[in-house]
Design a protein around this motif. Structure first.
Motif, short mmCIF file in Angstrom:
data_model
loop_
_atom_site.label_atom_id
_atom_site.label_comp_id
_atom_site.label_asym_id
_atom_site.label_seq_id
_atom_site.Cartn_x
_atom_site.Cartn_y
_atom_site.Cartn_z
N ARG A 168 0.84 -1.20 0.00
CA ARG A 168 0.00 0.00 0.00
C ARG A 168 0.87 1.25 0.00
N TYR A 169 0.41 2.25 -0.70
CA TYR A 169 1.14 3.52 -0.75
C TYR A 169 1.12 4.18 0.61
N GLU A 170 2.33 4.57 1.08
CA GLU A 170 2.43 5.16 2.41
C GLU A 170 2.89 6.61 2.39
N GLY A 171 3.47 7.06 1.29
CA GLY A 171 3.89 8.45 1.21
C GLY A 171 5.19 8.61 0.46
N SER A 172 5.67 9.86 0.43
CA SER A 172 6.88 10.21 -0.32
C SER A 172 8.06 10.37 0.63
N LEU B 9 -7.77 3.93 -5.17
CA LEU B 9 -8.76 5.00 -5.15
C LEU B 9 -9.17 5.38 -6.57
N LEU B 10 -8.20 5.33 -7.50
CA LEU B 10 -8.46 5.70 -8.89
C LEU B 10 -8.12 4.50 -9.78
N PRO B 11 -9.08 3.65 -10.09
CA PRO B 11 -8.81 2.49 -10.93
C PRO B 11 -8.51 2.91 -12.37
N ASP B 12 -7.95 1.99 -13.14
CA ASP B 12 -7.66 2.28 -14.54
C ASP B 12 -8.96 2.47 -15.32
N LEU B 13 -8.87 3.20 -16.41
CA LEU B 13 -10.02 3.35 -17.30
C LEU B 13 -10.30 2.02 -18.00
N PRO B 14 -11.55 1.73 -18.30
CA PRO B 14 -11.85 0.49 -19.02
C PRO B 14 -11.22 0.51 -20.41
N LEU C 225 -1.80 6.21 -9.76
CA LEU C 225 -1.61 5.01 -8.95
C LEU C 225 -1.63 5.30 -7.45
N THR C 226 -1.13 6.45 -7.05
CA THR C 226 -1.15 6.80 -5.63
C THR C 226 -2.51 7.32 -5.18
N GLY C 227 -3.40 7.60 -6.13
CA GLY C 227 -4.73 8.10 -5.78
C GLY C 227 -4.78 9.60 -5.62
N GLU C 228 -3.69 10.30 -6.02
CA GLU C 228 -3.65 11.75 -5.86
C GLU C 228 -4.56 12.46 -6.86
N ILE C 229 -4.43 12.13 -8.14
CA ILE C 229 -5.21 12.80 -9.18
C ILE C 229 -5.20 11.98 -10.45
N ALA C 230 -6.33 11.98 -11.15
CA ALA C 230 -6.44 11.37 -12.48
C ALA C 230 -6.40 12.50 -13.50
N ALA D 188 -19.54 10.17 -15.00
CA ALA D 188 -20.11 8.82 -15.04
C ALA D 188 -19.10 7.80 -14.54
N TRP D 189 -17.84 7.97 -14.94
CA TRP D 189 -16.77 7.07 -14.46
C TRP D 189 -16.58 7.22 -12.96
N ALA D 190 -16.60 8.46 -12.48
CA ALA D 190 -16.40 8.72 -11.05
C ALA D 190 -17.51 8.09 -10.21
N PHE D 191 -18.75 8.24 -10.64
CA PHE D 191 -19.86 7.68 -9.89
C PHE D 191 -19.95 6.16 -10.04
N GLY D 192 -19.44 5.65 -11.13
CA GLY D 192 -19.52 4.22 -11.39
C GLY D 192 -18.37 3.45 -10.79
N VAL D 193 -17.34 3.20 -11.59
CA VAL D 193 -16.23 2.35 -11.18
C VAL D 193 -15.48 2.92 -9.96
N VAL D 194 -15.27 4.23 -9.94
CA VAL D 194 -14.50 4.83 -8.86
C VAL D 194 -15.27 4.78 -7.54
N GLY D 195 -16.58 4.98 -7.60
CA GLY D 195 -17.39 4.90 -6.40
C GLY D 195 -17.53 6.20 -5.64
N VAL D 196 -17.31 7.33 -6.31
CA VAL D 196 -17.48 8.63 -5.69
C VAL D 196 -18.96 8.89 -5.42
N ALA D 197 -19.29 9.55 -4.33
CA ALA D 197 -20.68 9.84 -3.97
C ALA D 197 -21.09 11.26 -4.33
N ARG D 198 -20.11 12.15 -4.50
CA ARG D 198 -20.42 13.55 -4.76
C ARG D 198 -19.25 14.18 -5.50
N LEU D 199 -19.56 14.99 -6.51
CA LEU D 199 -18.55 15.72 -7.27
C LEU D 199 -18.74 17.21 -7.07
#
Length: 370
Positions: free
Chosen positions: A151-155, A187-192, A250-255, A308-319
């Motif tokens: 698991r990613y722990e930091g820099s 946190l940020l899976p790959d795009l299909p 990969l670290t979940g910082e930003i897509a 749509a990707w955020a609400f779907g695969v990523v699982g975000v509840a609010r943008l």
């Protein structure tokens, strides 16, 4: 810790190095990828260096409390690479795991298999914590870490040394004895299939080759004016942003994504998704288009795909999305997607020379998406 001479697990064999491994050690460590990401390697790497590793380097790792296994194909016993433990801290039950592969062995899951095999053997032998350190730009190695249960722990700031004498950051990936074997949920899976598309626009991950376009886009006056603070980026900063796009994902910082026109393949602009509150399931979006592509609905399409990707695969509840109050065109894009204006936050963002900028915020829930 007591390690076995030979470990067979996950489709690989870990064994001691042999004299006949010399040509394959040279093949792996003279390779440009190894030379780029492994510090301290002689350049060029020769048979003399390989023999030193087999006769002295690998045995020294064992006597120092670590391990240095040859990774071999179980069917042929031919060397594929190496995996080992270094920098042991017995008081903490901790060690650092690392590996390299010959070019022909890459992309086949060998590094992940070898890392899992040694990690499990180390845990069974009394190790409590393993660290895997990767260069910030080494996306493939970061993928190995995640796939092997780290698991990613930091820099680690300036923890790595470069050939030119400079320093660079390393990313720390950690697996504990009680952790599941992997892969780690991201946190940020790959795009299909690597892309999001509605057959008019397509979104793909930003890449190093996009730096020139990104600099041209994000140094435009009207784009800079909608940033906080409104300061033009340097070319170096944009190049680094593109090089680290994989790592940020990969670290979940930003897509970070490039927007392209499907029919022509031409770049249209860029967009991005980043978490603002992981526990609360909230993320924010941003976007910018090149002038020639504005007014065609491309920004709306891109944000709709991203949402749509955020609400779907990523699982975000609010943008959420923030804009400067006078950016009417951006407000219209968000409203067409289904965002609702939620209010003006006065002086929320940094401006120039110590000033503060207002932020007009919008939000989107899954049921709002049009």
């Amino acid at each position: 810790m007591s390690f076995e001479q030979v470990v067979e697990a996950h489709g690989v064999r870990l064994r001691p190095f042999r004299d006949e491994d010399v040509p394959d050690v040279v093949d792996g460590l003279a390779d440009p990828v190894s030379q780029r990401f492994m510090t301290g390697l002689p350049s060029p790497y020769t048979e003399v260096d390989a023999r030193w590793w087999i006769d002295e380097g690998a045995p020294a790792a064992w006597t120092g409390g670590g391990a240095a296994y040859a990774v071999a194909d179980p069917a042929t016993d031919r060397l594929l690479g190496t995996v080992g433990l270094s920098n042991p801290v017995p008081a903490r039950g901790q060690a650092e795991i690392g590996y390299w592969l010959r070019p022909a062995a890459r992309g086949r899951g060998v590094a992940t298999a070898a890392t899992r095999a040694l990690a499990e053997h180390a845990f069974a032998s009394g190790t409590a914590r393993l660290e895997l350190l990767t260069a910030v730009e080494n996306g493939p190695s970061q993928r190995v870490a995640l796939a092997a249960g780290f698991r990613y722990e930091g820099s680690r700031r300036s923890a790595g040394s470069a050939r030119d004498g400079g320093r660079h950051d390393l990313l720390a990936w950690v697996r504990l004895a009680g952790d599941p074997p992997g892969p780690v949920a991201r946190l940020l899976p790959d795009l299909p299939d690597g892309v999001l598309t509605d057959q008019v626009v397509a979104l793909r991950r930003l890449a190093p080759g996009d730096a020139e376009l990104m600099y041209r886009l994000h140094s435009r006056q009207e784009v800079v004016a909608n940033q906080a603070p409104p300061v033009p980026p340097t070319r170096e900063a944009i190049e680094r942003r593109c090089r680290l796009a994989e790592s940020g994902w990969l670290t979940g910082e930003i897509a970070r994504l490039l927007i392209t026109d499907v029919s022509s393949g031409e770049p249209v602009g860029s967009c991005g998704l980043s978490y603002t509150d992981v526990a609360g399931g909230e993320a924010s979006v941003g976007y910018a288009l090149l002038p020639d592509w504005r007014g065609r609905g491309y920004a709306t399409r891109a944000v709709r795909l991203l949402a749509a990707w955020a609400f779907g695969v990523v699982g975000v509840a609010r943008l959420s999305a923030g804009t400067v109050p006078d950016n009417i065109a951006s407000h219209r894009v968000l409203e067409r997607v289904g965002f609702h204006g939620e209010g003006l936050q006065r002086g929320r963002l940094p401006g120039l020379d110590g000033t503060r900028l207002d932020d007009l915020t919008f939000a989107l829930l899954p049921g709002d998406l049009r």
